[in-house]
Design a protein around this motif. Structure first.
Motif, PDB file in Angstrom:
ATOM      1  N   ARG A 556      -0.583   8.168   1.993  1.00 30.15           N
ATOM      2  CA  ARG A 556       0.388   9.236   2.304  1.00 30.15           C
ATOM      3  C   ARG A 556      -0.307  10.592   2.439  1.00 30.15           C
ATOM      4  O   ARG A 556       0.252  11.531   2.986  1.00 30.15           O
ATOM      5  N   ASP A 710       3.970   0.435   0.098  1.00 31.92           N
ATOM      6  CA  ASP A 710       4.910   1.502   0.372  1.00 31.92           C
ATOM      7  C   ASP A 710       6.079   1.252  -0.556  1.00 31.92           C
ATOM      8  O   ASP A 710       6.705   0.181  -0.470  1.00 31.92           O
ATOM      9  N   ASP A 711       6.300   2.203  -1.453  1.00 38.16           N
ATOM     10  CA  ASP A 711       7.431   2.074  -2.349  1.00 38.16           C
ATOM     11  C   ASP A 711       7.375   0.748  -3.124  1.00 38.16           C
ATOM     12  O   ASP A 711       8.365   0.006  -3.188  1.00 38.16           O
ATOM     13  N   ASP A 712       6.205   0.429  -3.656  1.00 37.08           N
ATOM     14  CA  ASP A 712       6.000  -0.783  -4.459  1.00 37.08           C
ATOM     15  C   ASP A 712       6.170  -2.085  -3.706  1.00 37.08           C
ATOM     16  O   ASP A 712       6.291  -3.151  -4.306  1.00 37.08           O
ATOM     17  N   THR A 713       6.201  -1.963  -2.373  1.00 35.95           N
ATOM     18  CA  THR A 713       6.211  -3.191  -1.575  1.00 35.95           C
ATOM     19  C   THR A 713       4.852  -3.348  -0.908  1.00 35.95           C
ATOM     20  O   THR A 713       4.311  -2.382  -0.371  1.00 35.95           O
TER      21      THR A 713
END
Ligand SMILES: *[C@@H]1O[C@H](CO)[C@@H](O)[C@H](O)[C@H]1NC(C)=O
Ligand SMILES: *[C@@H]1O[C@H](CO)[C@@H](O)[C@H](O)[C@H]1NC(C)=O
Ligand SMILES: *[C@@H]1O[C@H](CO)[C@@H](O)[C@H](O)[C@H]1NC(C)=O
Ligand SMILES: *[C@@H]1O[C@H](CO)[C@@H](O)[C@H](O)[C@H]1NC(C)=O
Ligand SMILES: *[C@@H]1O[C@H](CO)[C@@H](O)[C@H](O)[C@H]1NC(C)=O
Ligand SMILES: *[C@@H]1O[C@H](CO)[C@@H](O)[C@H](O)[C@H]1NC(C)=O
Ligand SMILES: *[C@@H]1O[C@H](CO)[C@@H](O)[C@H](O)[C@H]1NC(C)=O
Ligand SMILES: *[C@@H]1O[C@H](CO)[C@@H](O)[C@H](O)[C@H]1NC(C)=O
Length: 891
Positions: A556, A710-713
């Motif tokens: 990011r 991304d976002d724990d995925t």
């Protein structure tokens, strides 16, 4: 037309005649031309005559002083500072030569300097023939009437480049032309922007200050009676509406008098030959001819590395006057087209920015090139070739020749042509404002004309770019220019790069695009008057991005740019590279030497801070081990950071996210080094690969799996530079840090991955993935993954850490043992590990060569890598020199 059936065509300077129009077999112009090389041993003296010694031409003062034992290795320890005086002195090169009667009776005798570095007065027999002020151009003078019987004396008196730059600065009193001086940490000289000389020779944030002086290229006499070919260029141009190739051939000719003749151009492989009646006017003239290729459909195209071959054609040029051969040369021709595409993109403000080669969009993978030696005369063809081979072996297809160095030698571009390396060629202006006095503009104009004419036949060069970062410097006010004075600097900027350089390039070369700066917003910058409000805007053009503070493991933090032409992180070179230029007391991270070699403010601290985000820092009680471990950890940090960032760019090529994306280039800063010091390079001075370069072998692979969260995925993308479509699945293997046997393996369904794209092929929340795998947490496990199709694995195996290795539970000393063996193909090293080991690094000290792979994650008991030695060695020597380090071994 080629004379046929007439054997009257005789050539004077060579001892045979031409029969039946056979042009091949000749290699040089044959107008009884005589060339007398004046290279070799000259005499060198300093300003007051206290130093006088033999000096090699081509060469420079530093090289001569070192070769004669007058100074030590300038790269040794603090010698850059100790030898500062050299650049403040004035130096004179002198030679004597005899000019034969035969030579002096030629119609014209030219004294040619291929490169004069830099400000000099040239005397022939006590008469001033010229004054030079530009390292980047050739000089030649008519000297026939100055030559005499017996000894002739040629003297080149150089003015200190530092003194000259400062005098020019003083003379430019109306307003300052920043940056004036480099930061103190660079220990460099001031006002380099006032002299047309390698800008980094006055110091850079990766290099020493060695403002060289000397005749850095060949010197010779050229004598002839009719005419002399100075330069031949051949530029293929494609007419897409006719599907026809034509080759624009330019002959730069120096004719004694008006000469009528016939020129025959032919490319035998393409059955193409054309003859032109022509008239060479007296003096130096540019003569253009167009060879139409009637067999255009048979033309085999030149492709970048990884996209196809680099077929070469041979253009033969013959010139005849009354049946006599007056001109005869050959030139290599490679056919390719290049377009820089800047057009609107769906769902994204701004414009695209990518290269289309032969109509195919190509993602540029590679790095930035800096001068490979402070003393260019010491840069050997072997070193050049090895560096470029290293680029290709890491799957690179592009290099940017950065604007603070030199226009590289012909061999550089010839090798790039042969290897399929695309070159982004800057003009030599970097990180500064430049003056625009008339004489400055005039010398730049000549430089640009000469360089474009010299280089435009090379297909490898796909773009010219006016400068490095000067648009950004002006736009984002690096130099605190008062608002009221801004228009003045803007005007100078446009005068130099647009009205002069761009105008010349567009006149001289219609075969590739021109960009005014890098980074730039390209077409948008032009709209904004050539200096955009924000040249770093990710919606346009290319960007340069550096942050040493932000966590480089977090994608990011990177701009989702159209084209990343610079980004990178520093690391230290290996101990074996530092050892020859240092002594025992230097071998600590806090030594004077270690800070002296660091030319980037706080660079040494920044490396440790970035490394410390994810790794335990070395803390051995053995000082030398702590030092070498620290060198290692900086390389681990750099390799992992540049990997993360490059993978982010490559996987962003097919997407628009929040209006940004379609990234089509990743050129990290920087490929090579100029001396033994910390820098952003992936190859050390001397050619040794840093861990980053081994990583590049994987992260630039044609087919690459990229994993990120991304976002724990967890997502896995398949990136493919292939032309054909693939159908790929991701195979994810979960390991516990404590165990070499996998905990579990997951496979996704196969999905189509079109050629030249990046596609998401795996997506799963990390928590679910770990839960499904049994006894795993983020702290106890890590992942490896690869791509496969029905024919097996495609591309390298990659890995993804679920936590920082410093937080990993169960990471143990792997106690790796190694055995060196020799077989028919060379040397191998077989490793045995007792546990999962990240960043396993093999080092054989000063034995030059490279491993097939290095710095890898070892998640198997055994692994064999090969070692290619660049000089003879033995199992015994390799075994003795080999060290194996992994992450857990340094704390
Ligand atoms: C001559 O110049 C050198 C280098 O600048 C200096 O070290 C030396 O003292 C000078 N010698 C004399 C006699 O002026
Ligand atoms: C170098 O030459 C310049 C110009 O002639 C002169 O001003 C300067 O003093 C000279 N420097 C040395 C060290 O001889
Ligand atoms: C291509 O050829 C056509 C027909 O001769 C001509 O009109 C056109 O200008 C050419 N295009 C280029 C780019 O040279
Ligand atoms: C090749 O094409 C050119 C231009 O179209 C024409 O003038 C020439 O006659 C052709 N040559 C041959 C050998 O067909
Ligand atoms: C390091 O450099 C400083 C300043 O030049 C000097 O005072 C000091 O003695 C040097 N230290 C060592 C260990 O050489
Ligand atoms: C490596 O050796 C050390 C010291 O003998 C030992 O404590 C450690 O358990 C070994 N590591 C593994 C993974 O076996
Ligand atoms: C690893 O090497 C050892 C020693 O050579 C051998 O006994 C063992 O079978 C090898 N293991 C694997 C999985 O190849
Ligand atoms: C080095 O650092 C590690 C990790 O923080 C720590 O466990 C170890 O005790 C330290 N060793 C020394 C010699 O300070």
């Amino acid at each position: 037309m080629t004379p046929r059936g007439n054997s009257r065509v005789c050539v004077f300077a060579v001892s045979f005649c031409l029969f039946s129009g056979v042009l091949t077999g000749f290699s040089s112009v044959t107008d009884r031309r005589q060339t007398v090389s004046l290279s070799g041993k000259w005499r060198l003296t300093n300003g007051n005559g206290s130093v006088s010694l033999p000096a090699e031409v081509p060469g420079c003062v530093h090289s001569a002083l070192q070769q004669q034992g007058y100074i030590q290795d300038p790269y040794f320890r603090f010698n850059d500072v100790s030898y500062r005086w050299i650049a403040f002195d004035n130096w004179t090169y002198t030679t004597t030569f005899t000019a034969s009667t035969q030579l002096r009776t030629k119609q014209k005798v030219q004294l040619v300097f291929d490169g004069v570095d830099t400000v000099a007065t040239i005397w022939l027999n006590e008469i001033i023939v010229w004054k030079t002020d530009n390292m980047f151009r050739t000089y030649d003078f008519s000297v026939r009437d100055l030559l005499k019987d017996g000894d002739n004396e040629l003297r080149v008196s150089f003015l200190s480049p530092v003194l000259y730059a400062s005098e020019r600065r003083k003379a430019h009193s109306a307003y300052r032309v920043p940056p004036e001086c480099p930061p103190d940490v660079q220990k460099g000289e001031c006002h380099v922007n006032f002299i047309r000389k390698e800008q980094s020779s006055f110091s850079w944030d990766w290099g020493p200050s060695f403002p060289t002086t000397g005749l850095w290229k060949d010197v010779r006499l050229e004598a002839f009676d009719v005419l002399q070919l100075l330069q031949v260029s051949s530029v293929p141009l494609y007419n897409s509406s006719l599907s026809q190739w034509r080759v624009q051939v330019e002959l730069l000719v120096d004719a004694v008098q008006t000469t009528n003749g016939r020129i025959t151009l032919s490319i035998a492989e393409l059955d193409s030959e054309q003859t032109f009646q022509t008239q060479f006017l007296p003096g130096k003239t540019k003569n253009s001819f167009t060879l139409h290729i009637n067999t255009s459909s048979q033309v085999k195209l030149w492709w970048p590395n990884g996209h196809g071959d680099q077929p070469v054609y041979h253009l033969a040029v013959g010139g005849f006057q009354d049946g006599f051969l007056i001109l005869n040369t050959k030139s290599k021709v490679y056919f390719r087209t290049v377009e820089l595409v800047q057009e609107p993109i769906v769902a994204s403000p701004g414009l695209s920015f990518y290269f289309r080669i032969n109509g195919k969009p190509v993602f540029l993978k590679g790095s930035n090139w800096i001068p490979a030696h402070s003393f260019q005369d010491q840069l050997t063809p072997a070193v050049l070739r090895n560096l470029l081979q290293s680029a290709v072996d890491a799957s690179m297809n592009a290099l940017r020749v950065w604007g603070g160095g030199v226009y590289e030698q012909d061999l550089f571009y010839s090798i790039c042509d042969e290897m399929g390396i695309m070159v982004w060629q800057d003009f030599m202006f970097a990180c500064a404002m430049y003056p625009t006095e008339d004489d400055f503009i005039q010398t730049v104009r000549e430089e640009v004309i000469q360089q474009v004419q010299r280089l435009k036949s090379h297909p490898s060069i796909i773009i010219w770019s006016g400068n490095n970062e000067n648009e950004a410097a002006l736009a984002t006010d690096w130099f605190s220019i008062p608002v009221s004075q801004r228009p003045l600097y803007l005007k100078d900027y446009v005068t130099l790069y647009v009205n002069n350089i761009r105008a010349i390039v567009q006149e001289e070369d219609q075969s590739r695009p021109f960009l005014v700066s890098s980074p730039t917003n390209g077409a948008e910058s032009e709209q904004e008057g050539w200096v955009a409000a924000n040249p770093y805007d990710p919606h346009y053009g290319d960007t340069h991005f550096y942050s040493y503070i932000l966590d480089c493991w977090d994608w990011r933090n990177f701009p989702r740019t159209r084209f990343a032409s610079e980004y990178g992180f520093q690391s230290w070179p290996s101990f074996s590279t530092l050892q020859p230029v240092s002594i025992k007391e230097d071998w600590s991270y806090t030594s004077n030497f270690t800070s002296h070699r660091q030319h980037h403010e706080n660079g040494n601290q920044q490396m440790l801070l970035q490394a410390g985000l994810h790794f335990h820092l070395p803390n051995s009680t053995d000082n030398l081990k702590r030092f070498t471990d620290t060198l290692y950890i900086t390389q681990v940090m750099q390799a992992q950071c540049v990997k993360t960032q490059t993978e982010f760019y490559r996987r962003s090529q097919s997407e628009i996210i929040e209006g940004k994306g379609h990234t089509m280039g990743a050129l990290y800063w920087q490929l090579n080094d100029i001396w033994q010091a910390p820098s952003w390079s992936s190859i050390e001075f001397g050619g040794k690969w840093k861990m980053l370069h081994y990583f590049a072998q994987s992260f630039f692979a044609a087919v690459l799996p990229v994993g990120f969260e991304d976002d724990d995925t967890l997502f896995i993308y398949a990136v493919s530079d292939l032309s054909r479509d693939l159908k790929l699945r991701a195979v994810v293997t979960v390991y516990s840090w404590t165990d070499l046997d996998p905990v579990c393996t997951l496979k996704s369904d196969p999905l189509p991955v079109p050629g030249g794209s990046a596609a998401a092929i795996f997506k799963q929340p990390v928590a679910a993935l770990l839960a499904g795998c049994g006894r795993c947490t983020r702290l106890t496990c890590l992942l490896t993954f690869h791509l496969e199709d029905s024919s097996g694995q495609q591309g390298p195996t990659n890995h993804h850490f679920l936590c920082s290795p410093k937080d990993a539970q169960g990471l143990q000393r792997p106690n790796i043992t190694a055995e060196v063996q020799e077989d028919k193909t060379g040397y191998t090293v077989t490793l045995h590990s007792a546990s999962v080991a990240p960043f396993v690094w093999l080092d054989v000290g000063n034995i030059p060569g490279r491993f097939s792979s290095n710095g890898f994650l070892m998640a198997s008991r055994n692994r064999t890598v090969s070692f290619t030695a660049w000089r003879p060695t033995s199992v015994a020597e390799l075994s003795r020199s080999l060290t194996v380090t992994s992450l857990r071994d340094v704390y």
